[in-house]
Design a protein around this motif. Structure first.
Motif, PDB file in Angstrom:
ATOM      1  N   HIS A  70      28.646  14.838  53.406  1.00 12.29           N
ATOM      2  CA  HIS A  70      27.663  14.113  54.223  1.00 12.29           C
ATOM      3  C   HIS A  70      28.356  12.868  54.775  1.00 12.29           C
ATOM      4  O   HIS A  70      28.600  11.907  54.058  1.00 12.29           O
ATOM      5  N   HIS A  71      28.684  12.902  56.079  1.00 14.66           N
ATOM      6  CA  HIS A  71      29.405  11.787  56.700  1.00 14.66           C
ATOM      7  C   HIS A  71      28.488  10.644  57.117  1.00 14.66           C
ATOM      8  O   HIS A  71      28.943   9.522  57.340  1.00 14.66           O
ATOM      9  N   GLY A  72      27.209  10.962  57.309  1.00 12.52           N
ATOM     10  CA  GLY A  72      26.277   9.939  57.762  1.00 12.52           C
ATOM     11  C   GLY A  72      26.443   9.571  59.223  1.00 12.52           C
ATOM     12  O   GLY A  72      25.967   8.519  59.660  1.00 12.52           O
ATOM     13  N   LEU A  73      27.096  10.414  60.013  1.00 12.76           N
ATOM     14  CA  LEU A  73      27.354  10.096  61.419  1.00 12.76           C
ATOM     15  C   LEU A  73      26.271  10.645  62.343  1.00 12.76           C
ATOM     16  O   LEU A  73      26.182  10.251  63.500  1.00 12.76           O
ATOM     17  N   SER A  74      25.477  11.592  61.844  1.00 11.35           N
ATOM     18  CA  SER A  74      24.440  12.206  62.674  1.00 11.35           C
ATOM     19  C   SER A  74      23.056  11.936  62.087  1.00 11.35           C
ATOM     20  O   SER A  74      22.888  11.871  60.867  1.00 11.35           O
ATOM     21  N   THR A  75      22.085  11.826  62.961  1.00 10.72           N
ATOM     22  CA  THR A  75      20.705  11.666  62.492  1.00 10.72           C
ATOM     23  C   THR A  75      20.202  12.946  61.816  1.00 10.72           C
ATOM     24  O   THR A  75      19.180  12.936  61.132  1.00 10.72           O
ATOM     25  N   ASN A  76      20.933  14.034  62.012  1.00  9.94           N
ATOM     26  CA  ASN A  76      20.546  15.315  61.406  1.00  9.94           C
ATOM     27  C   ASN A  76      21.237  15.571  60.066  1.00  9.94           C
ATOM     28  O   ASN A  76      21.059  16.642  59.484  1.00  9.94           O
ATOM     29  N   ALA A  77      22.050  14.602  59.599  1.00  6.37           N
ATOM     30  CA  ALA A  77      22.875  14.831  58.408  1.00  6.37           C
ATOM     31  C   ALA A  77      22.044  15.223  57.189  1.00  6.37           C
ATOM     32  O   ALA A  77      22.436  16.094  56.411  1.00  6.37           O
ATOM     33  N   ASN A  78      20.901  14.592  57.014  1.00  5.14           N
ATOM     34  CA  ASN A  78      20.069  14.903  55.838  1.00  5.14           C
ATOM     35  C   ASN A  78      19.476  16.312  55.923  1.00  5.14           C
ATOM     36  O   ASN A  78      19.377  17.014  54.906  1.00  5.14           O
ATOM     37  N   SER A  79      19.090  16.730  57.128  1.00  3.66           N
ATOM     38  CA  SER A  79      18.546  18.087  57.272  1.00  3.66           C
ATOM     39  C   SER A  79      19.631  19.129  57.046  1.00  3.66           C
ATOM     40  O   SER A  79      19.357  20.240  56.565  1.00  3.66           O
ATOM     41  N   TRP A  80      20.889  18.789  57.380  1.00  2.00           N
ATOM     42  CA  TRP A  80      21.996  19.708  57.107  1.00  2.00           C
ATOM     43  C   TRP A  80      22.192  19.883  55.600  1.00  2.00           C
ATOM     44  O   TRP A  80      22.520  20.978  55.143  1.00  2.00           O
ATOM     45  N   VAL A  81      21.999  18.816  54.852  1.00  3.14           N
ATOM     46  CA  VAL A  81      22.084  18.906  53.395  1.00  3.14           C
ATOM     47  C   VAL A  81      21.026  19.886  52.880  1.00  3.14           C
ATOM     48  O   VAL A  81      21.313  20.763  52.043  1.00  3.14           O
ATOM     49  N   ASP A  82      19.799  19.755  53.391  1.00  8.05           N
ATOM     50  CA  ASP A  82      18.721  20.657  52.969  1.00  8.05           C
ATOM     51  C   ASP A  82      19.073  22.108  53.284  1.00  8.05           C
ATOM     52  O   ASP A  82      18.857  23.012  52.461  1.00  8.05           O
ATOM     53  N   HIS A  83      19.613  22.333  54.478  1.00  7.05           N
ATOM     54  CA  HIS A  83      20.003  23.685  54.888  1.00  7.05           C
ATOM     55  C   HIS A  83      21.054  24.253  53.936  1.00  7.05           C
ATOM     56  O   HIS A  83      20.935  25.405  53.468  1.00  7.05           O
ATOM     57  N   CYS A  84      22.081  23.454  53.647  1.00 12.62           N
ATOM     58  CA  CYS A  84      23.185  23.940  52.807  1.00 12.62           C
ATOM     59  C   CYS A  84      22.714  24.266  51.386  1.00 12.62           C
ATOM     60  O   CYS A  84      23.127  25.265  50.798  1.00 12.62           O
ATOM     61  N   LEU A  85      21.872  23.412  50.836  1.00  9.09           N
ATOM     62  CA  LEU A  85      21.362  23.664  49.485  1.00  9.09           C
ATOM     63  C   LEU A  85      20.512  24.940  49.452  1.00  9.09           C
ATOM     64  O   LEU A  85      20.602  25.739  48.502  1.00  9.09           O
ATOM     65  N   LEU A  86      19.696  25.147  50.490  1.00  5.35           N
ATOM     66  CA  LEU A  86      18.846  26.333  50.550  1.00  5.35           C
ATOM     67  C   LEU A  86      19.688  27.606  50.700  1.00  5.35           C
ATOM     68  O   LEU A  86      19.461  28.609  50.002  1.00  5.35           O
ATOM     69  N   GLN A  87      20.680  27.563  51.585  1.00  2.00           N
ATOM     70  CA  GLN A  87      21.545  28.727  51.796  1.00  2.00           C
ATOM     71  C   GLN A  87      22.366  29.033  50.545  1.00  2.00           C
ATOM     72  O   GLN A  87      22.534  30.196  50.179  1.00  2.00           O
ATOM     73  N   ALA A  88      22.872  28.000  49.906  1.00  2.00           N
ATOM     74  CA  ALA A  88      23.678  28.195  48.693  1.00  2.00           C
ATOM     75  C   ALA A  88      22.861  28.924  47.631  1.00  2.00           C
ATOM     76  O   ALA A  88      23.382  29.802  46.922  1.00  2.00           O
ATOM     77  N   LYS A  89      21.590  28.571  47.541  1.00  2.00           N
ATOM     78  CA  LYS A  89      20.710  29.222  46.567  1.00  2.00           C
ATOM     79  C   LYS A  89      20.583  30.710  46.885  1.00  2.00           C
ATOM     80  O   LYS A  89      20.583  31.553  45.976  1.00  2.00           O
ATOM     81  N   SER A  90      20.495  31.046  48.170  1.00  2.00           N
ATOM     82  CA  SER A  90      20.371  32.458  48.557  1.00  2.00           C
ATOM     83  C   SER A  90      21.658  33.231  48.291  1.00  2.00           C
ATOM     84  O   SER A  90      21.625  34.453  48.106  1.00  2.00           O
ATOM     85  N   TYR A  91      22.818  32.520  48.267  1.00  3.17           N
ATOM     86  CA  TYR A  91      24.093  33.159  47.972  1.00  3.17           C
ATOM     87  C   TYR A  91      24.403  33.162  46.468  1.00  3.17           C
ATOM     88  O   TYR A  91      25.455  33.658  46.057  1.00  3.17           O
ATOM     89  N   ASN A  92      23.515  32.559  45.661  1.00  2.00           N
ATOM     90  CA  ASN A  92      23.757  32.406  44.214  1.00  2.00           C
ATOM     91  C   ASN A  92      25.038  31.623  43.926  1.00  2.00           C
ATOM     92  O   ASN A  92      25.803  31.956  43.024  1.00  2.00           O
TER      93      ASN A  92
END
Length: 471
Positions: A70-92
């Motif tokens: 998380h670089h904190g350079l984009s206003t979307n950075a926090n939503s990207w974190v949510d996306h990655c955590l959700l996808q990681a869960k689907s990949y186990n």
């Protein structure tokens, strides 16, 4: 395209872990070898995460992990974190989020700064023999080759990225998608309905890579559809040639190097016996061996000109971004700026008492910017320092007067310190940084150079071997 097979093929190129690591794994003392994916959530790393999830199910020898920075350079950075955590869960797969700060100072490249802090965060997750995996692909390789041409780099720069590379002499970097095109990657994601993020900064043409990706490469592909593949082959050929050059350079470097104290110096007279081309290669090889960035072509020419052509008594000093190069007599010193900036020490006692046990077990930091290490060894053929008597206070001083008498173990007779430094060809600006070990105020060793003859441990006794390392 089979992502799991691509990962397996890349890992098959790696040598087995060293023997000690293998043995420790066998007796259960070390965890599994870690395989860490640099996971941005973009389409490239997303399909690699998808494949890594499948790989993890059939390969129990690896601890697979996603790391999102998380670089904190984009206003979307926090939503990207949510996306990655959700996808990681689907990949186990487990997913670690690393929060970093990017230096946004004037005249700094945001691209370069973000890349540096990102890799530092990723490498922090690795132990010895662990593996970092990135989603670089064939089009990324073309961008890297074009940027190398723009910067005027040689075979090493044009080698661009390899499928397998050593990192810090301890870990590995693998790129399973390097032979895959961007079109293949996007088609793979679309066919499997794999969701991914879009980083808006990828469409900002002010960044060099984006300029190439958005404006230049599409035109090149329109004219020459296979240019990414052919550029990749050129990079492989450059890498092959570079590996041969590096092998030959490593063979020749000892012919022009020598150790003076803790400094690995270049012997200028010996360097001058080589051709101009080899002088350049040996200079670059020496600097890289010491951990400094290699000079540009113009910088290299200027360094060689000053080292080889100036008079012996000339005060040579060349400053680059991370190193100061100085010459004394026949020797060229390459000094880290942090060490070179230290002021000479004038008869400074380090502590009232040096605890040898601390030196042996942990080492101690010295005012000269070095670390003092030691070990106990049974005295035999190699001269070792005798241990202090219980009544003797151990201390370290610097810059004793040149008139101080000394009798090094390698001389038949004693002499003044100033004369001994001259014999050793140690520059005046290095002498004040040599730690001088004393027992009850009496010199017993110039650490890294000699032991006083009167302080040598007798054969069969336990002696003290001291060494220095740059911190």
């Amino acid at each position: 395209m089979n992502i799991t097979s691509l990962i397996q093929n890349c890992l098959a190129l790696l040598p087995a872990p060293n023997v000690s690591s293998t043995e420790s794994v066998a007796i259960g003392k070390q965890p599994k070898r870690k395989l860490v994916l640099a996971y941005s959530g973009g389409v490239d790393s997303e399909i690699l995460a998808y494949g890594l999830g499948q790989f993890a199910q059939i390969n129990s020898a690896y601890e697979c992990l996603l790391v999102h920075v998380h670089h904190g350079l984009s206003t979307n950075a926090n939503s990207w974190v949510d996306h990655c955590l959700l996808q990681a869960k689907s990949y186990n797969l487990p997913c670690v989020i690393k929060y970093v700060q990017v230096n946004l100072a004037p005249r700094t490249s945001i691209e370069a700064e973000a890349r540096n802090v990102r890799y530092q965060a990723l490498l922090a997750e690795l132990s010895v023999n662990d593996i970092l995996m990135t989603a670089h692909h064939q089009d990324d390789q073309l961008e890297t080759v074009l940027l190398a041409l723009k910067r005027g780099l040689g075979p090493k720069g044009l080698s661009a990225m390899g499928k397998v590379q050593r990192v810090n002499q301890q870990q590995w970097l693998v790129r399973p998608l390097l032979d895959c095109s961007k079109d293949q990657i996007e088609g793979y994601a679309a066919q499997r309905n794999i969701g991914h993020i879009q980083d808006e900064s990828n469409f900002d043409g002010k960044y060099d890579r984006n300029f190439l990706r958005l404006d230049i490469i599409p035109k090149l592909k329109q004219r020459w559809s296979a240019i990414a593949a052919t550029a990749s082959r050129s990079a492989e050929l450059c890498a092959l040639q570079q590996s041969v050059l590096e092998e030959e350079t490593v063979k020749r470097l000892p012919q022009v190097q020598k150790l003076i104290g803790v400094d690995n110096v270049l012997e200028v007279i010996k360097l001058a016996t080589f051709s101009n081309a080899w002088q350049s290669l040996l200079l670059r090889g020496h600097m890289e061996q010491l951990g400094f960035a290699p000079p540009s072509k113009i910088q290299g020419e200027q360094i060689l000109s000053q080292l080889l052509d100036a008079k012996e008594d000339a005060n040579i000093e060349v400053r680059l971004a991370d190193v100061v190069i100085r010459r004394f007599k026949n020797n060229a010193y390459f000094l880290a700026k942090s060490i070179h900036s230290l002021k000479p020490l004038h008869k400074v006692e380090m502590l009232e008492e040096i605890k040898l046990d601390e030196v042996i077990h942990n080492g101690i930091d010295l005012p000269s910017g070095q670390r003092l290490l030691g070990k106990y060894i049974a005295a035999d053929l190699e001269p070792l320092l005798r241990l202090p008597l219980p009544t003797e206070l151990v201390s370290i001083v610097y810059a004793l007067p040149g008139s101080t008498r000394s009798h090094p173990h390698f001389r038949s007779k004693g002499r003044e310190l100033k004369k001994i430094w001259q014999e050793l060809e140690l520059p005046p600006w290095k002498r004040g940084h040599v730690p001088l070990l004393c027992y009850n105020g009496k010199l017993v060793a110039a650490i890294g150079f000699w032991i006083e003859k009167s302080a040598i441990a007798t054969s069969g006794e336990t002696g003290l071997a001291l060494s220095l390392s740059n911190t």
